[in-house]
Design an enzyme around this catalytic site. Structure first.
Site, PDB file in Angstrom:
ATOM      1  N   SER A 120       1.017  -1.245  -0.017  1.00  0.00           N
ATOM      2  CA  SER A 120       0.128  -0.057   0.000  1.00  0.00           C
ATOM      3  C   SER A 120       0.792   1.274   0.207  1.00  0.00           C
ATOM      4  O   SER A 120       0.530   2.374  -0.700  1.00  0.00           O
ATOM      5  CB  SER A 120      -1.007   0.209   1.091  1.00  0.00           C
ATOM      6  OG  SER A 120      -1.690  -1.314   1.435  1.00  0.00           O
ATOM      7  N   HIS A 141      -1.954  -3.092  -6.586  1.00  0.00           N
ATOM      8  CA  HIS A 141      -2.529  -2.895  -5.134  1.00  0.00           C
ATOM      9  C   HIS A 141      -3.965  -3.095  -5.345  1.00  0.00           C
ATOM     10  O   HIS A 141      -4.882  -2.095  -6.090  1.00  0.00           O
ATOM     11  CB  HIS A 141      -2.274  -1.468  -5.016  1.00  0.00           C
ATOM     12  CG  HIS A 141      -2.714  -0.974  -3.790  1.00  0.00           C
ATOM     13  ND1 HIS A 141      -3.640   0.142  -3.379  1.00  0.00           N
ATOM     14  CD2 HIS A 141      -2.536  -1.517  -2.568  1.00  0.00           C
ATOM     15  CE1 HIS A 141      -4.047   0.215  -2.102  1.00  0.00           C
ATOM     16  NE2 HIS A 141      -3.254  -0.794  -1.589  1.00  0.00           N
ATOM     17  N   GLU A 153      -4.681  -0.578  -8.465  1.00  0.00           N
ATOM     18  CA  GLU A 153      -3.852   0.174  -9.014  1.00  0.00           C
ATOM     19  C   GLU A 153      -2.528  -0.348  -9.687  1.00  0.00           C
ATOM     20  O   GLU A 153      -1.806  -1.194  -8.853  1.00  0.00           O
ATOM     21  CB  GLU A 153      -3.356   1.375  -7.877  1.00  0.00           C
ATOM     22  CG  GLU A 153      -4.594   1.970  -7.565  1.00  0.00           C
ATOM     23  CD  GLU A 153      -4.441   2.813  -6.239  1.00  0.00           C
ATOM     24  OE1 GLU A 153      -4.524   4.148  -5.984  1.00  0.00           O
ATOM     25  OE2 GLU A 153      -4.088   2.226  -5.104  1.00  0.00           O
ATOM     26  N   ASN A 191      -4.360   5.638  -1.328  1.00  0.00           N
ATOM     27  CA  ASN A 191      -3.948   5.949   0.158  1.00  0.00           C
ATOM     28  C   ASN A 191      -3.671   7.275   0.322  1.00  0.00           C
ATOM     29  O   ASN A 191      -3.362   7.890   1.265  1.00  0.00           O
ATOM     30  CB  ASN A 191      -3.110   4.783   0.626  1.00  0.00           C
ATOM     31  CG  ASN A 191      -3.814   3.469   0.903  1.00  0.00           C
ATOM     32  OD1 ASN A 191      -4.675   3.783   1.691  1.00  0.00           O
ATOM     33  ND2 ASN A 191      -3.494   2.296   0.498  1.00  0.00           N
TER      34      ASN A 191
HETATM   35  N1  LIG Z   1      -5.140  -4.496   4.841  1.00  0.00           N
HETATM   36  C1  LIG Z   1      -5.477  -3.844   3.895  1.00  0.00           C
HETATM   37  O1  LIG Z   1      -6.552  -3.137   4.003  1.00  0.00           O
HETATM   38  C2  LIG Z   1      -4.742  -3.529   2.696  1.00  0.00           C
HETATM   39  C3  LIG Z   1      -5.111  -3.289   1.578  1.00  0.00           C
HETATM   40  C4  LIG Z   1      -4.349  -3.079   0.394  1.00  0.00           C
HETATM   41  C5  LIG Z   1      -3.027  -3.614   0.465  1.00  0.00           C
HETATM   42  N2  LIG Z   1      -2.492  -4.041   1.538  1.00  0.00           N
HETATM   43  C6  LIG Z   1      -1.182  -4.614   1.598  1.00  0.00           C
HETATM   44  O2  LIG Z   1      -1.068  -6.066   1.436  1.00  0.00           O
HETATM   45  C7  LIG Z   1      -0.219  -6.661   2.302  1.00  0.00           C
HETATM   46  C8  LIG Z   1      -0.491  -7.602   3.359  1.00  0.00           C
HETATM   47  O3  LIG Z   1      -1.231  -6.781   4.349  1.00  0.00           O
HETATM   48  P1  LIG Z   1      -2.877  -7.728   4.904  1.00  0.00           P
HETATM   49  O4  LIG Z   1      -3.429  -6.521   5.796  1.00  0.00           O
HETATM   50  O5  LIG Z   1      -3.124  -8.857   4.134  1.00  0.00           O
HETATM   51  O6  LIG Z   1      -1.600  -8.385   6.050  1.00  0.00           O
HETATM   52  P2  LIG Z   1      -2.023  -9.539   7.302  1.00  0.00           P
HETATM   53  O7  LIG Z   1      -1.191  -9.145   8.278  1.00  0.00           O
HETATM   54  O8  LIG Z   1      -3.513  -9.724   7.446  1.00  0.00           O
HETATM   55  O9  LIG Z   1      -1.542 -10.909   6.465  1.00  0.00           O
HETATM   56  C9  LIG Z   1      -0.007 -11.038   6.175  1.00  0.00           C
HETATM   57  C10 LIG Z   1      -0.108 -12.524   5.939  1.00  0.00           C
HETATM   58  O10 LIG Z   1       1.373 -12.900   5.353  1.00  0.00           O
HETATM   59  C11 LIG Z   1       1.854 -13.859   5.996  1.00  0.00           C
HETATM   60  N3  LIG Z   1       3.466 -13.778   5.916  1.00  0.00           N
HETATM   61  C12 LIG Z   1       4.248 -12.826   6.599  1.00  0.00           C
HETATM   62  N4  LIG Z   1       5.670 -12.947   6.053  1.00  0.00           N
HETATM   63  C13 LIG Z   1       5.481 -14.237   5.292  1.00  0.00           C
HETATM   64  C14 LIG Z   1       6.296 -14.647   4.336  1.00  0.00           C
HETATM   65  N5  LIG Z   1       7.801 -14.366   4.455  1.00  0.00           N
HETATM   66  N6  LIG Z   1       5.958 -15.674   3.325  1.00  0.00           N
HETATM   67  C15 LIG Z   1       4.908 -16.077   3.388  1.00  0.00           C
HETATM   68  N7  LIG Z   1       3.912 -15.559   4.242  1.00  0.00           N
HETATM   69  C16 LIG Z   1       3.952 -14.568   4.905  1.00  0.00           C
HETATM   70  C17 LIG Z   1       1.388 -13.820   7.402  1.00  0.00           C
HETATM   71  O11 LIG Z   1       1.296 -15.475   8.071  1.00  0.00           O
HETATM   72  C18 LIG Z   1      -0.030 -13.482   7.110  1.00  0.00           C
HETATM   73  O12 LIG Z   1      -1.047 -14.759   6.980  1.00  0.00           O
HETATM   74  C19 LIG Z   1       0.786  -5.501   2.773  1.00  0.00           C
HETATM   75  O13 LIG Z   1       1.654  -5.116   1.958  1.00  0.00           O
HETATM   76  C20 LIG Z   1      -0.315  -4.311   2.697  1.00  0.00           C
HETATM   77  O14 LIG Z   1       0.298  -2.940   2.693  1.00  0.00           O
HETATM   78  C21 LIG Z   1      -3.287  -4.089   2.748  1.00  0.00           C
END
Ligand SMILES: NC(=O)c1ccc[n+]([C@@H]2O[C@H](COP(=O)([O-])OP(=O)(O)OC[C@H]3O[C@@H](n4cnc5c(N)ncnc54)[C@H](O)[C@@H]3O)[C@@H](O)[C@H]2O)c1
Length: 291
Positions: A120, A141, A153, A191
């Site tokens: 993000s 994204h 995006e 964002n």
């Molecule tokens: N939450 C949101 O609203 C949102 C929206 C758009 C983008 N994002 C982006 O998406 C990405 C994930 O965010 P999220 O909110 O889903 O996080 P989250 O914490 O809910 O999930 C992350 C997952 O990744 C796994 N993980 C961590 N390190 C790992 C590795 N080395 N190998 C394999 N699995 C691994 C964890 O076990 C977990 O299940 C981030 O880059 C975030 O910026 C988040």
């Protein structure tokens, strides 16, 4: 269908689980990799529940829902990502974690595999620099919840080739999503607006200007938004908002992107939003109890 046949999703938390549904529903073989088996189990359950609701609402047939589930390969073994034509990262928002992931993926994936990040706020160019294939790397994204929201995006890094962007763009459309091109810019388009906007809503709660439900109602009724900022923050997760703020403030020094102190207090108290059952609102199952 694009020439991309197998899509890998690395990390199946809040975002990865939704992106995996999008890929499997669109007919791609979908390899979902997480280091945690419980995250994979939860994602599979969420997928089945979501697809069952889609059948009830007439959006999918029973056969399409069953075919979507059959497209899934769930794994805790990184080497299984070697069969993917496109890998989308949805691991923690941490540059070192992403560099470590892509460095390992570069060893197991063939040269044609395109790497994408769902980050993000981090720089696509910086993540790509640790991937060993920064010409075949692009930002993709998705929005929360990915299985419902169409926007993606698409952000090329400084070294992304035009061919990579074109292939990823075609795959994005084949997923049934709506791509929009942005520069590799902190927060991209969405964002850039949302992080400071949501922080303003948190600061209004801190200052006692209004109750969360009244702030949300004002934004929904006054601006026509489908969700208020505090409802959205509960969905995104307060822990994620902290990471978003730290990343954006670290790059921009823009005061409105600095994390309001209330967020850290809420995280310390375990009030992370929907995922912990309490944030600005309290939750039981899927139901919300407003304050
Ligand atoms: N939450 C949101 O609203 C949102 C929206 C758009 C983008 N994002 C982006 O998406 C990405 C994930 O965010 P999220 O909110 O889903 O996080 P989250 O914490 O809910 O999930 C992350 C997952 O990744 C796994 N993980 C961590 N390190 C790992 C590795 N080395 N190998 C394999 N699995 C691994 C964890 O076990 C977990 O299940 C981030 O880059 C975030 O910026 C988040």
């Amino acid at each position: 269908m694009s020439e991309i046949k197998t899509i890998g999703i690395a990390g199946c938390g809040t975002m990865g689980a939704g992106i995996a549904i999008v890929a499997a529903r669109a007919g791609f073989r979908t390899v979902v990799y997480d280091t945690r088996q419980d995250a994979l189990d939860r994602a599979l359950k969420q997928t089945k529940d979501f697809l069952a609701k889609s059948v009830q609402r007439g959006k999918l047939t029973e056969e399409q829902a069953a075919a979507s589930v059959n497209n899934f390969v769930l794994t805790t073994s990184l080497s299984d990502m070697g069969s993917c034509d496109l890998v989308i990262d949805a691991v923690f928002e941490d540059l070192r974690v992403k560099h470590d992931l892509f460095g390992k993926l570069n060893e197991v994936c063939p040269p044609h595999t395109i790497f994408a990040s769902n980050t993000s706020t981090l720089s696509i160019t910086e993540i790509a620099a640790g991937s060993g294939r920064d010409d075949r790397f692009v930002g993709m994204h998705f929005c929360l919840p990915a299985q419902l929201m169409k926007l993606v995006e698409m952000s090329p890094g400084l070294n992304t080739s035009e061919e990579t962007l074109a292939k990823a763009w075609t795959a994005c459309e084949a997923l049934g999503q709506k791509p929009v091109k942005t520069k590799d810019n902190p927060g991209f388009i969405l964002n850039y607006f949302l992080v400071p906007f949501n922080n303003d809503a948190i600061r209004m709660v801190e200052a006692g200007v209004a109750e969360p439900a009244d702030i949300d109602r004002a934004i929904k009724e006054g601006l026509g938004y489908p969700m208020g900022p505090l409802e959205l923050l509960d969905l995104v997760g307060l822990d994620t908002q902290l990471l978003l703020c730290e990343a954006m403030y670290g790059i921009t020094n823009e005061p409105r992107t600095a994390c309001p102190p209330l967020v850290k207090r809420m995280i310390a108290a375990g009030h992370l939003g929907r995922k912990s059952g309490r944030g600005f609102y309290t939750y039981q199952g899927n139901a919300m109890f407003g304050s």
